[in-house]
Motif scaffolding. Structure first.
Motif, PDB file in Angstrom:
ATOM      1  N   ILE A   1       1.776  34.063 -26.047  1.00  0.00           N
ATOM      2  CA  ILE A   1       2.531  34.550 -27.202  1.00  0.00           C
ATOM      3  C   ILE A   1       3.783  35.225 -26.661  1.00  0.00           C
ATOM      4  O   ILE A   1       3.698  36.171 -25.886  1.00  0.00           O
ATOM      5  N   ASP A   2       4.933  34.730 -27.077  1.00  0.00           N
ATOM      6  CA  ASP A   2       6.212  35.237 -26.585  1.00  0.00           C
ATOM      7  C   ASP A   2       6.756  36.299 -27.548  1.00  0.00           C
ATOM      8  O   ASP A   2       7.081  35.986 -28.696  1.00  0.00           O
ATOM      9  N   LEU A   3       6.833  37.534 -27.089  1.00  0.00           N
ATOM     10  CA  LEU A   3       7.368  38.633 -27.904  1.00  0.00           C
ATOM     11  C   LEU A   3       8.742  39.081 -27.409  1.00  0.00           C
ATOM     12  O   LEU A   3       9.180  40.191 -27.722  1.00  0.00           O
ATOM     13  N   THR A   4       9.414  38.236 -26.665  1.00  0.00           N
ATOM     14  CA  THR A   4      10.700  38.623 -26.082  1.00  0.00           C
ATOM     15  C   THR A   4      11.705  39.039 -27.162  1.00  0.00           C
ATOM     16  O   THR A   4      12.317  40.106 -27.060  1.00  0.00           O
ATOM     17  N   GLY A   5      11.862  38.216 -28.173  1.00  0.00           N
ATOM     18  CA  GLY A   5      12.828  38.523 -29.244  1.00  0.00           C
ATOM     19  C   GLY A   5      12.484  39.826 -29.943  1.00  0.00           C
ATOM     20  O   GLY A   5      13.364  40.667 -30.180  1.00  0.00           O
ATOM     21  N   ASP A   6      11.213  39.999 -30.259  1.00  0.00           N
ATOM     22  CA  ASP A   6      10.784  41.235 -30.919  1.00  0.00           C
ATOM     23  C   ASP A   6      10.988  42.442 -29.999  1.00  0.00           C
ATOM     24  O   ASP A   6      11.387  43.513 -30.450  1.00  0.00           O
TER      25      ASP A   6
END
Length: 140
Positions: A111-116
């Motif tokens: 799960i990529d939370l980079t933007g958040d």
């Protein structure tokens, strides 16, 4: 004199074995199998801006606040890794990471939370915490 030394060695060995047994029992209660581990990685570069530092700090703080027992037991881990260090290249390659990335990994699931992370770390850390909760709770 040899008898005294022999007795001291026996006593010391017995004490050490007892300590080892107690430590082993304590750790047995906190063992987590590899398929239950949720790994949170924050990959970054050597040169870091204030937002990048905030993403790391707020992510780690959110995990410790939301999942203190899981963090202590090792069921959830957090690692901040410098992409420019050679030792981190194999993991970055395996996870297909090439830039700053905030990633939750459990088994094959990512799960990529980079933007958040970059959107909320400095301006609304509670929202980032909420993103961690909605992403990690289903994985537990």
């Amino acid at each position: 004199m040899k008898k005294i030394i022999f007795i001291l060695v026996i006593l010391m060995a017995g004490t050490g074995a007892n300590s080892y047994a107690q430590t082993g029992d304590q750790n047995a209660n906190f063992k987590v199998s590899a398929d239950q581990v949720i790994e949170v990685y924050y990959f970054h570069m050597s040169r870091r801006c204030s937002t990048c530092l905030a993403v790391e700090a707020e992510s780690e703080a959110a995990l410790k606040k939301l999942y203190p027992k899981q963090m202590e037991s090792g069921q959830i881990t957090f690692q901040s890794l410098n992409l420019e260090e050679e030792i981190n290249e194999p993991l970055a390659k395996r996870l297909q990471v090439s830039g700053q990335t905030l990633l939750i990994v459990k088994g094959d699931k990512k799960i990529d939370l980079t933007g958040d992370g970059f959107t909320y770390a400095r301006t609304n850390p509670e929202k980032l915490q909420e993103k961690f909760k909605t992403s990690i709770d289903p994985l537990l």
